[in-house]
Write an enzyme that holds these catalytic residues in place. Structure first.
Site, PDB file in Angstrom:
ATOM      1  N   GLU A 111      -9.602  -4.749   5.226  1.00 32.21           N
ATOM      2  CA  GLU A 111      -9.349  -3.657   4.297  1.00 32.21           C
ATOM      3  C   GLU A 111      -8.201  -4.003   3.361  1.00 32.21           C
ATOM      4  OE1 GLU A 111      -8.867   1.212   4.382  1.00 32.21           O
ATOM      5  OE2 GLU A 111      -8.715   0.070   6.246  1.00 32.21           O
ATOM      6  N   ASP A 146      -5.619  -7.473   7.216  1.00 32.12           N
ATOM      7  CA  ASP A 146      -6.996  -7.343   7.693  1.00 32.12           C
ATOM      8  C   ASP A 146      -7.962  -7.254   6.514  1.00 32.12           C
ATOM      9  OD1 ASP A 146      -6.442  -4.848   6.697  1.00 32.12           O
ATOM     10  OD2 ASP A 146      -6.605  -3.797   8.620  1.00 32.12           O
ATOM     11  N   ASP A 199      -2.054  -5.237   3.684  1.00 30.11           N
ATOM     12  CA  ASP A 199      -2.229  -5.614   5.087  1.00 30.11           C
ATOM     13  C   ASP A 199      -3.135  -6.835   5.235  1.00 30.11           C
ATOM     14  OD1 ASP A 199      -0.620  -3.532   5.872  1.00 30.11           O
ATOM     15  OD2 ASP A 199      -2.272  -2.141   6.206  1.00 30.11           O
ATOM     16  N   GLU A 237       0.803  -1.223   0.000  1.00 30.66           N
ATOM     17  CA  GLU A 237       0.000   0.000   0.000  1.00 30.66           C
ATOM     18  C   GLU A 237       0.834   1.271   0.000  1.00 30.66           C
ATOM     19  OE1 GLU A 237      -0.183  -2.433   2.231  1.00 30.66           O
ATOM     20  OE2 GLU A 237      -2.186  -2.656   3.077  1.00 30.66           O
ATOM     21  N   HIS A 284      -4.873 -13.266  14.505  1.00 29.76           N
ATOM     22  CA  HIS A 284      -3.957 -12.142  14.459  1.00 29.76           C
ATOM     23  C   HIS A 284      -3.195 -12.044  15.772  1.00 29.76           C
ATOM     24  CE1 HIS A 284      -6.744 -10.088  11.302  1.00 29.76           C
ATOM     25  NE2 HIS A 284      -6.140 -11.147  10.843  1.00 29.76           N
ATOM     26  N   TYR A 344       1.800  -5.541  13.122  1.00 31.98           N
ATOM     27  CA  TYR A 344       0.672  -4.804  12.536  1.00 31.98           C
ATOM     28  C   TYR A 344      -0.174  -4.171  13.636  1.00 31.98           C
ATOM     29  CZ  TYR A 344      -3.132  -3.701   9.343  1.00 31.98           C
ATOM     30  OH  TYR A 344      -4.077  -3.041   8.600  1.00 31.98           O
ATOM     31  N   ARG A 392      -3.277  -2.668  13.549  1.00 32.75           N
ATOM     32  CA  ARG A 392      -4.749  -2.697  13.579  1.00 32.75           C
ATOM     33  C   ARG A 392      -5.183  -4.118  13.882  1.00 32.75           C
ATOM     34  NH1 ARG A 392      -3.781   0.500   8.940  1.00 32.75           N
ATOM     35  NH2 ARG A 392      -4.119   2.719   9.370  1.00 32.75           N
TER      36      ARG A 392
END
Length: 954
Positions: A124, A122, A120, A33, A400, A353, A355
């Protein structure tokens, strides 16, 4: 690239993947990203790989009417960007600021031997990966590469063990995006019509606003109560030196009962009435002082001693919400600043990470934390077995990891001191301490509570109480102690706090050394801060790790909340919005309903619920048992349509106060088009504007009287001959101005104009006001037919022709400058240069990021802070006198994070000599594009308005 519309009404998971074969001779392409993340990963993978950033999302739903492709402009659903009649197919378009990068990625895809999507891990990130596949349409093999930390070992493992795209996660994220678009674009227009233009509603932001408003309502209802207590100091009788050398021989205790009735404390008073709620002894000043006098010199005896072992387990490692809370408590940071700093630490390979809603640690992390704790504190501080933490909340993704230092072995903050900027160091230290402490031994000790009994000279039976705590083995407290929220009660001591008491036995006598009567006043419930609001949302099951920081920022950016210090204060506009939603769309801001939506989105992520079925129930209604009361009521579309005309705009914009006017008249705050104002004595009562700095709970009867009695410069001057509306002079946020007073409900916009610097509200005449309202004035047109206008702006008076503007020497010239004079001014070379810089209003110190000296300066738009490179305006609630370096750094960091102002592209005339035909073709194409864009802008105002005011995913 042309916009893309999904072609199937089914979920992304039902699309058959295309067969792809590796291209010969090319290198693997890794897409991430952000450029920072790309740089770090490229350093690990070396020259055998090409690593490129997508720079976030490459496409999204249309932001405005101009983004909607011509083929879809006439569709009934085009304003939503979602085809609600055909399986809720989203219309995706490549963002204008991403087109160049998408073109670059397409070229790299053509040259690649295979594609690794390293976004990432997750939902998103999974959705970004799907959008990349769907947009770039690679013909080579595509692999999904996931990791939760950016270290050499983690990247090597991720390349060696790729997986397929998780289409259930994509479905969940796309459903969330479509849900937020439907909610925002259907509900926000209701607020425009019934409250104020350009307001926004959001699935989580509206609920967060309601939480803040409810707390302020409680503060407005609050009635303070006074009560007194008696604190005694007592000496142990006959104590010898046989005990410990450091053992105290005196203790303090508070009066708790009189004649077997409990003495009132703050919790015994009803916050809404200020009256005691139970059978207690309510001491006033006279009662407390009298009792103290009657107990003077009294000998007390120990009536009870309760000893219990104390044991405190370590705190779980950080997840997103607890990291934001703790950084807010200990570092004074906003959620946004915390996440920005954590992002930098993650992308540069220092933490995992950031989040996540999991508190799990991997086996290697457990080993690393335990070995570091053993090395730093000794074997006694590390338990025999690793500590494992699991989050019990719904939706926790245990696969996670928690937020921890990156790597199979942890680097201490001291080892990284030379590599990290100040903010990054402080946050890394917090994360490192918490992670290591989570694998350390319990803190153990002893707690003791003591009761002392005695009688006054008038034979009143009294009891005093005290408690103490000693920590015999600190365990994890050697490494880390959690902070306390602002507004926490004084009873909530820090976990490492100790208070030693003398060794006492039942019946042991104590002499009264001193008695201190103390007065107290009950306090209203504390306002939320960002950390405590995040905690409240998490406890309610509302929102997810990736949304908390953006929600905190959104409710402030939308004008619903402002900061007073660190406290979140709701505006009266927020009150009006919450009033409307509570009275007419209660389900949409119901806490349980909003939490249930999160749970059902988690079911979609798990593959247990179909996206289209769920969206159909939410938007059109249904009996499938999903989407709560909205589905049962006929769906969002029906609910909005049915209730819109029922809404009494006057009612929802009126907030009654408990305060009264000096004559006893009720007082109401109303939200009008010019801002909130007070009105006493009914509809015909005087209207008094409420200053911006007044919080809603500060509008007491005394403050209301001050506002009503204060002389006002607002006055009517006459009737506008053009519109027939009254003309008035008013005091505004940016200075005094004249305006036409348009009736409530009128669709006509008021005309306004600032007073000249030579005018004052007290002396401005009706004739001057009417003349001011003629601005901007059309001076005439030049030889090419371009209009020339005279305007009064924040930089002073000027004339404007197209994009060219020139200053005028005085404000009066706005009315007298002629066309010939204007043309002569434009014919002269444009003057450039600046006036001498004014000295700073305040110097704060070095910025932790840029190391530039931070100063406060006065600008044309008001005071601002600068480090010499970045400028950031002060916000509502910021005071120059009390502004700290930390707050200034936060404002600067927030400004850096926002998209910079784009400079106009300069045409390069002599870069390359292209053939004449090609040049002509390009020119024609550019002209065509410009024409299309202009036409698009003129089509649908409503979509454009929504795009400006509704956040993408909140």
């Amino acid at each position: 690239m042309p916009p893309t519309k999904t072609t199937s009404a089914t979920s992304t998971g039902n699309r058959a993947p295309r067969k792809r074969t590796a291209a010969a001779g090319g290198k693997p392409l890794v897409i991430v990203e952000s450029p920072a993340k790309a740089k770090t990963i490229a350093g690990y993978l070396g020259s055998d790989y090409v690593v490129e950033a997508s720079i976030g999302h490459i496409r999204d739903l249309p932001r405005n009417a101009a983004d909607v492709p011509a083929a879809h402009k006439g569709e009934s659903w085009a304003r939503l960007g979602v085809d609600v009649d055909h399986g809720f197919e989203p219309l995706y378009v490549v963002s204008p600021d991403r087109r160049q990068q998408v073109a670059r990625l397409k070229q790299l895809v053509k040259e690649a031997s295979e594609i690794y999507l390293a976004t990432d891990e997750d939902r998103e990130g999974e959705a970004i990966a799907w959008h990349l596949i769907d947009t770039l349409k690679p013909t080579v093999p595509v692999r999904r590469m996931v990791f939760h930390e950016i270290t050499r070992e983690a990247i090597a493992r991720a390349v060696a063990s790729p997986r397929e795209l998780d289409t259930a996660l994509v479905d969940a994220q796309e459903t969330r995006r479509i849900l937020d678009r439907l909610y925002g674009y259907e509900v926000s227009p209701v607020l425009w019509k019934k409250v104020l233009p350009k307001l926004s509603a959001g699935r989580v932001q509206s609920v967060a606003t309601r939480i803040v408003v409810e707390r302020e309502r409680a503060r407005m209802r609050f009635r303070a109560a006074d009560y007194w207590s008696v604190e005694g100091t007592f000496d142990v009788v006959g104590q010898t030196g046989a005990g410990d050398a450091g053992e105290p021989r005196q203790l303090s205790a508070n009066l708790v009962t009189v004649d077997d009735r409990r003495v009132a404390t703050g919790r015994d008073f009803d916050p809404d009435t200020g009256r005691v709620t139970s059978d207690v002894v309510h001491l006033d000043e006279a009662g407390a002082r009298g009792l103290a006098a009657r107990l003077e010199g009294t000998r007390m005896a120990v009536s009870r001693v309760d000893e219990r072992p104390y044991r405190r387990r370590p705190y779980a490692p950080f997840m997103t919400s607890t990291l934001q809370q703790e950084a807010g408590r200990k570092l004074g940071w906003s959620s946004q600043q915390t996440m920005r700093t954590a992002q930098r630490l993650y992308e540069n390979g220092f933490i995992t990470y950031m989040r996540t809603d999991s508190t799990n640690l991997s086996e290697t992390a457990l080993s690393a934390a335990r070995s570091q704790a053993r090395e730093l504190y000794g074997d006694a501080y590390v338990p025999a077995e690793p500590r494992r933490y699991s989050k019990k909340a719904k939706g926790a993704q245990e696969a996670h990891e928690a937020i921890r230092p990156a790597g199979d072995s942890f680097r201490t903050p001291g080892q990284l001191a030379g590599q990290l900027a100040r903010d990054e160091f402080r946050l890394y230290e917090l994360i490192w301490q918490r992670t290591v402490a989570s694998q350390m031994a319990d803190a153990v000790g002893q707690t003791v509570s003591v009761r002392l009994a005695g009688r006054s000279t008038s034979d009143e039976a009294v009891e005093f109480s005290t408690s103490g705590r000693t920590i015999t083995f600190p365990g994890f407290l050697r490494a880390y102690v959690e902070g306390k929220d602002e507004g926490a009660t004084t009873d909530e001591e820090a976990d490492d706090a100790e208070r030693r008491l003398p060794r006492l036995e039942r019946g042991q006598p104590l002499d009264t050394a001193a008695l201190d009567p103390k007065g107290h006043t009950t306090s209203p419930p504390a306002r939320y801060t960002e950390p405590s609001l995040v905690k409240a949302l998490e406890e309610l099951g509302i929102g997810r790790p990736s949304t908390y920081a953006s929600i905190m920022q959104t409710i402030q950016d939308r004008g619903y909340v402002w900061k007073k210090g660190s406290a979140l204060v709701p505006t009266f506009i927020a009150f009006a919005v919450v009033n409307l939603l509570e009275q007419h769309f209660a389900a949409l801001i119901d806490y349980d309903f909003t939490a249930s939506l999160e749970a059902e989105l988690d079911e979609i992520a798990a593959g247990d619920l179909r996206r289209v079925d769920w969206l159909t129930e939410f938007y059109f209604g249904g009996g499938g048992g999903h989407a709560g009361g909205i589905a049962a009521s006929g769906g969002l579309k029906s609910v909005i349509g049915q209730r819109l005309e029922e809404i009494d705009a006057r009612g929802v914009n009126s907030i009654p106060l408990q305060a009264t006017a000096p004559n006893g008249d009720p007082v109401v705050v109303r939200v009008g088009r010019y801002g909130p104002y007070l009105q006493a004595g009914g509809e015909e009562g005087a209207r008094i504007s409420i200053p911006d700095e007044i919080a809603p709970d500060e509008l007491t009867s005394e403050r209301v009287a001050e506002l009503l009695d204060a002389p006002s410069s607002d006055r009517e001057l006459g009737t506008d001959p053009e519109s027939g509306f009254p003309v008035a002079v008013k005091a505004g946020r940016y200075g005094p101005y004249v305006t036409t007073l348009v009736p409530e409900g009128s669709k006509e916009a008021p005309r306004t104009a600032s007073l000249f610097k030579t005018m004052t509200p007290e002396t401005v005449t009706f004739e001057q006001a009417v003349q001011l309202l003629t601005l901007p004035r059309t001076v005439g047109r030049d030889a090419d037919g371009e209009e020339i206008q005279a305007l009064n702006g924040r930089y002073g008076p000027y004339i404007k022709k197209g994009t060219d503007s020139r200053s005028l020497e005085s404000e009066d010239r706005l009315f007298t400058v002629t066309l010939d004079e204007a043309l002569a001014i434009f014919a002269q070379p444009k003057q450039r240069g600046r006036a001498a810089a004014k000295p700073p209003l305040k110097e704060l110190g070095a910025d932790p990021v840029s190391q530039g000296q931070v100063t406060v300066r006065e600008g044309r738009f008001g005071p601002y802070v600068t480090d010499g490179e970045v400028n950031a305006s002060l916000r509502k609630g910021d005071d120059i006198e009390t502004l700290t370096l930390e707050r200034a750094a936060e404002l600067l960091a927030d400004r850096r994070e926002r998209a910079p102002v784009k400079k106009k592209a300069v045409k390069k005339t002599a870069a390359k000599k292209a053939p004449a035909k090609k040049a002509a073709a390009k020119k024609a194409a550019a002209k065509s594009t410009t024409t299309t864009k202009t036409a698009a802008k003129k089509t649908a105002v409503r979509v454009s308005d929504v795009a400006e005011t509704v956040p993408a995913g909140s």
